[in-house]
Design a protein around this motif. Sequence first.
Motif, PDB file in Angstrom:
ATOM      1  N   SER A  46     -96.368 -80.456 -66.538  1.00 40.49           N
ATOM      2  CA  SER A  46     -96.403 -78.998 -66.529  1.00 40.49           C
ATOM      3  C   SER A  46     -95.122 -78.443 -67.142  1.00 40.49           C
ATOM      4  O   SER A  46     -94.068 -79.076 -67.107  1.00 40.49           O
ATOM      5  N   ALA A  47     -95.218 -77.250 -67.688  1.00 43.67           N
ATOM      6  CA  ALA A  47     -94.051 -76.620 -68.304  1.00 43.67           C
ATOM      7  C   ALA A  47     -93.008 -76.261 -67.259  1.00 43.67           C
ATOM      8  O   ALA A  47     -91.803 -76.357 -67.506  1.00 43.67           O
ATOM      9  N   GLU A  48     -93.463 -75.845 -66.096  1.00 42.75           N
ATOM     10  CA  GLU A  48     -92.548 -75.426 -65.033  1.00 42.75           C
ATOM     11  C   GLU A  48     -92.676 -76.345 -63.827  1.00 42.75           C
ATOM     12  O   GLU A  48     -93.649 -77.095 -63.696  1.00 42.75           O
ATOM     13  N   ILE A  49     -91.707 -76.279 -62.960  1.00 40.55           N
ATOM     14  CA  ILE A  49     -91.714 -77.086 -61.736  1.00 40.55           C
ATOM     15  C   ILE A  49     -92.387 -76.291 -60.620  1.00 40.55           C
ATOM     16  O   ILE A  49     -91.900 -75.219 -60.235  1.00 40.55           O
ATOM     17  N   ALA A  50     -93.503 -76.790 -60.148  1.00 42.00           N
ATOM     18  CA  ALA A  50     -94.218 -76.117 -59.062  1.00 42.00           C
ATOM     19  C   ALA A  50     -93.449 -76.274 -57.754  1.00 42.00           C
ATOM     20  O   ALA A  50     -92.708 -77.244 -57.569  1.00 42.00           O
ATOM     21  N   PRO A  51     -93.601 -75.308 -56.848  1.00 42.49           N
ATOM     22  CA  PRO A  51     -92.922 -75.421 -55.539  1.00 42.49           C
ATOM     23  C   PRO A  51     -93.291 -76.728 -54.840  1.00 42.49           C
ATOM     24  O   PRO A  51     -94.405 -77.224 -54.959  1.00 42.49           O
ATOM     25  N   VAL A  52     -92.343 -77.272 -54.119  1.00 43.45           N
ATOM     26  CA  VAL A  52     -92.541 -78.519 -53.392  1.00 43.45           C
ATOM     27  C   VAL A  52     -92.895 -78.213 -51.941  1.00 43.45           C
ATOM     28  O   VAL A  52     -92.214 -77.428 -51.278  1.00 43.45           O
ATOM     29  N   LYS A  53     -93.967 -78.833 -51.472  1.00 40.11           N
ATOM     30  CA  LYS A  53     -94.342 -78.744 -50.072  1.00 40.11           C
ATOM     31  C   LYS A  53     -94.278 -80.149 -49.486  1.00 40.11           C
ATOM     32  O   LYS A  53     -95.000 -81.039 -49.921  1.00 40.11           O
ATOM     33  N   ALA A  54     -93.412 -80.333 -48.522  1.00 41.50           N
ATOM     34  CA  ALA A  54     -93.180 -81.662 -47.955  1.00 41.50           C
ATOM     35  C   ALA A  54     -93.128 -81.568 -46.436  1.00 41.50           C
ATOM     36  O   ALA A  54     -92.926 -80.493 -45.872  1.00 41.50           O
ATOM     37  N   PRO A  55     -93.300 -82.712 -45.751  1.00 39.21           N
ATOM     38  CA  PRO A  55     -93.225 -82.719 -44.286  1.00 39.21           C
ATOM     39  C   PRO A  55     -91.793 -82.683 -43.761  1.00 39.21           C
ATOM     40  O   PRO A  55     -91.555 -83.010 -42.604  1.00 39.21           O
ATOM     41  N   PHE A  56     -90.862 -82.319 -44.597  1.00 44.41           N
ATOM     42  CA  PHE A  56     -89.462 -82.139 -44.214  1.00 44.41           C
ATOM     43  C   PHE A  56     -88.887 -81.030 -45.090  1.00 44.41           C
ATOM     44  O   PHE A  56     -89.466 -80.661 -46.115  1.00 44.41           O
ATOM     45  N   LYS A  57     -87.757 -80.518 -44.719  1.00 43.22           N
ATOM     46  CA  LYS A  57     -87.147 -79.418 -45.462  1.00 43.22           C
ATOM     47  C   LYS A  57     -86.565 -79.930 -46.776  1.00 43.22           C
ATOM     48  O   LYS A  57     -85.860 -80.933 -46.815  1.00 43.22           O
ATOM     49  N   THR A  58     -86.852 -79.226 -47.872  1.00 44.87           N
ATOM     50  CA  THR A  58     -86.308 -79.596 -49.175  1.00 44.87           C
ATOM     51  C   THR A  58     -85.591 -78.399 -49.793  1.00 44.87           C
ATOM     52  O   THR A  58     -85.770 -77.253 -49.376  1.00 44.87           O
ATOM     53  N   ILE A  59     -84.800 -78.699 -50.820  1.00 45.91           N
ATOM     54  CA  ILE A  59     -84.196 -77.613 -51.589  1.00 45.91           C
ATOM     55  C   ILE A  59     -85.240 -77.057 -52.551  1.00 45.91           C
ATOM     56  O   ILE A  59     -86.316 -77.635 -52.726  1.00 45.91           O
ATOM     57  N   GLN A  60     -84.947 -75.942 -53.188  1.00 52.63           N
ATOM     58  CA  GLN A  60     -85.813 -75.410 -54.241  1.00 52.63           C
ATOM     59  C   GLN A  60     -85.433 -76.070 -55.562  1.00 52.63           C
ATOM     60  O   GLN A  60     -84.314 -75.901 -56.055  1.00 52.63           O
ATOM     61  N   PHE A  61     -86.354 -76.852 -56.120  1.00 52.86           N
ATOM     62  CA  PHE A  61     -86.078 -77.561 -57.362  1.00 52.86           C
ATOM     63  C   PHE A  61     -86.353 -76.643 -58.554  1.00 52.86           C
ATOM     64  O   PHE A  61     -87.452 -76.104 -58.698  1.00 52.86           O
ATOM     65  N   THR A  62     -85.372 -76.464 -59.416  1.00 50.04           N
ATOM     66  CA  THR A  62     -85.514 -75.609 -60.597  1.00 50.04           C
ATOM     67  C   THR A  62     -84.929 -76.309 -61.813  1.00 50.04           C
ATOM     68  O   THR A  62     -84.031 -77.158 -61.707  1.00 50.04           O
ATOM     69  N   LYS A  63     -85.401 -75.921 -62.992  1.00 47.20           N
ATOM     70  CA  LYS A  63     -84.847 -76.457 -64.228  1.00 47.20           C
ATOM     71  C   LYS A  63     -83.419 -75.964 -64.418  1.00 47.20           C
ATOM     72  O   LYS A  63     -83.095 -74.822 -64.079  1.00 47.20           O
ATOM     73  N   PRO A  64     -82.563 -76.787 -64.993  1.00 47.01           N
ATOM     74  CA  PRO A  64     -81.171 -76.372 -65.190  1.00 47.01           C
ATOM     75  C   PRO A  64     -81.041 -75.437 -66.390  1.00 47.01           C
ATOM     76  O   PRO A  64     -81.918 -75.370 -67.251  1.00 47.01           O
ATOM     77  N   THR A  65     -79.943 -74.729 -66.438  1.00 49.90           N
ATOM     78  CA  THR A  65     -79.595 -73.914 -67.604  1.00 49.90           C
ATOM     79  C   THR A  65     -78.236 -74.376 -68.126  1.00 49.90           C
ATOM     80  O   THR A  65     -77.397 -74.856 -67.361  1.00 49.90           O
ATOM     81  N   PHE A  66     -78.049 -74.208 -69.428  1.00 47.44           N
ATOM     82  CA  PHE A  66     -76.817 -74.642 -70.079  1.00 47.44           C
ATOM     83  C   PHE A  66     -76.317 -73.540 -71.000  1.00 47.44           C
ATOM     84  O   PHE A  66     -77.100 -72.711 -71.480  1.00 47.44           O
ATOM     85  N   PRO A  67     -75.023 -73.507 -71.265  1.00 47.75           N
ATOM     86  CA  PRO A  67     -74.504 -72.569 -72.259  1.00 47.75           C
ATOM     87  C   PRO A  67     -75.252 -72.717 -73.589  1.00 47.75           C
ATOM     88  O   PRO A  67     -75.799 -73.774 -73.900  1.00 47.75           O
ATOM     89  N   SER A  68     -75.255 -71.677 -74.373  1.00 47.23           N
ATOM     90  CA  SER A  68     -76.094 -71.619 -75.573  1.00 47.23           C
ATOM     91  C   SER A  68     -75.592 -72.480 -76.721  1.00 47.23           C
ATOM     92  O   SER A  68     -76.348 -72.783 -77.650  1.00 47.23           O
ATOM     93  N   GLU A  69     -74.344 -72.901 -76.704  1.00 42.00           N
ATOM     94  CA  GLU A  69     -73.812 -73.641 -77.845  1.00 42.00           C
ATOM     95  C   GLU A  69     -74.526 -74.980 -78.002  1.00 42.00           C
ATOM     96  O   GLU A  69     -74.750 -75.716 -77.034  1.00 42.00           O
ATOM     97  N   LYS A  70     -74.846 -75.286 -79.265  1.00 39.17           N
ATOM     98  CA  LYS A  70     -75.565 -76.514 -79.581  1.00 39.17           C
ATOM     99  C   LYS A  70     -74.820 -77.262 -80.682  1.00 39.17           C
ATOM    100  O   LYS A  70     -74.421 -76.676 -81.686  1.00 39.17           O
ATOM    101  N   VAL A  71     -74.674 -78.576 -80.489  1.00 39.58           N
ATOM    102  CA  VAL A  71     -74.039 -79.429 -81.493  1.00 39.58           C
ATOM    103  C   VAL A  71     -75.026 -80.511 -81.895  1.00 39.58           C
ATOM    104  O   VAL A  71     -75.427 -81.333 -81.073  1.00 39.58           O
ATOM    105  N   THR A  72     -75.426 -80.488 -83.172  1.00 41.94           N
ATOM    106  CA  THR A  72     -76.283 -81.542 -83.693  1.00 41.94           C
ATOM    107  C   THR A  72     -75.408 -82.618 -84.299  1.00 41.94           C
ATOM    108  O   THR A  72     -74.600 -82.353 -85.202  1.00 41.94           O
TER     109      THR A  72
END
Length: 526
Positions: A46-72
């Motif tokens: 999937s393009a996005e991370i769906a919410p996690v439902k577990a039998p224990f408490k979890t953090i909210q998993f999200t995609k990371p973000t990075f500064p815009s600079e790109k070096v090829t």
Amino acid sequence: MKLQTTIFLTLLAAIVFACSTKKQLDNPTATINIPTENEVGVKILSAEIAPVKAPFKTIQFTKPTFPSEKVTLTLSTTEINTTTIQKAIDQLSAKGGGTIVVPNGKWLTGRIQLKDNINFHLDNEAQLVFSGEIKDFLPVVFTRIEGIEVMSLGACIYANGATNIAVTGKGKLVGPQKGSIRNRILTKDVIDNVINPNTPVTERIVDGMKQDWIFPPMFISPINCKKVYIEGVSLENSAFWNIVPVYCDNVIIRGVTVNSVNTPRGDGIDIESSKNVLIEYCNLSTGDDCFTMKAGRGEDGIRVNKSTENVVVRYCLALQGHGGITCGSETAGMIRNLYVHDCVFKNSGVGILFKTRRSRGGGGENLTYERIRMNLDLTAIKWDMLGTSGSVGDLADRLPARAINKLTPKYRNIVIKDIIVENCSTFIKVFGIPESPVTNLTIKNAKVNCQELFNAHDLRDATFKNLSITTKDSTLFLLDSRNIVFNQIDFKTPKAAKLDIKGELSDSIIVRSSSNTQNTKWFKKN
């Protein structure tokens, strides 16, 4: 007339209930959506991370973000590119971070180390090939090999103490080539015998200079890191374990393909003493276990005392390997709060595997598995807590029972439900330890096709409910096991299913409300 009506309605209710129960026994998973191979794995990432439902408490998993600079990167096709790649990572991280792009093409490198806020991205047709020479992985770095801390070659892609790092893209990572690494891998002994746990970690140096052997580098292994993200890449030709976060927090691994079928000890994904982990939509074909939870080994693991906890594995496909999903055998810091759901294990050896040894310590607890489909060469569900004499000597002998100490492992509080086993050699094997039985186990709602039925020793407080089992075997074998209930089991066996109970400690074993067998209550004779 009123009495006749009451009797008629009572009989009708009994018939309806009996038919309903028979239908449920025939197919315990009929109303449960258990995925097929086409409904899991990389191809439906999937393009996005769906919410996690577990039998224990979890953090909210999200995609990371990075500064815009790109070096090829501008790389060489004729020379090794380690310095170029590492310089670009160091400089961009020092400026605040961004994305390092490995362009399309085939490029050779030695070990590289990720730094804060770096997204290491491989273009679609990029192949990053790692050197097979020890010198390209020096100087040694702090790492953990098979649950023991050492100063060694680390990993092809390594990080230590970094925050917000990623390996992304649809390119390919190719493990160490032929050379001194593969020629000198330790194979004639086990790590316990060559690393003294009383030696300070900084002095446990394995660089191939003082030894005629080395520990091979892992493939991707961040240690002491936070916010680790791995998505989309393919890994092949590893020299050892593939993706191994150690002492990490907030780890996401998704859409990854691993092929290490010809690599001895070529585990796919090993979560090592890390917490708050999400693994989803991955395809693993491995030379050892596929998805694995670990937490340190023996005395050194007890010293470190870091658990693996709060891990979710979902929508994944194990295509080949010794174990589909495995806990252990490195268990010293404890493996707890594991939730595996909606996965398919195909052509694996064992489906759901629990390993440890008397000398490993810790164990596993609060482990939940549901909605899993398996087509296997070996056992569907197995506990192996003794190991072999080749690795632990006479501790592999079940008897005599040993005194409980800090290295005595345990497995407890395990739920496995809503599963389909299309094929396997044996449905359940429980090889516990007399002084530390597998405890508080529930297996329910399963449709199983197997050759052999059930073999358990040193099992306590277990319930097996609502199972339909097609097998040529008719024997439920239990040794020194107690407080066991088989309830609503449809035994599709050539002969009536029967209990074979051995051992002075066996007690309170009950079979009830099942087909092709008699209700049985077995209690220890005083």
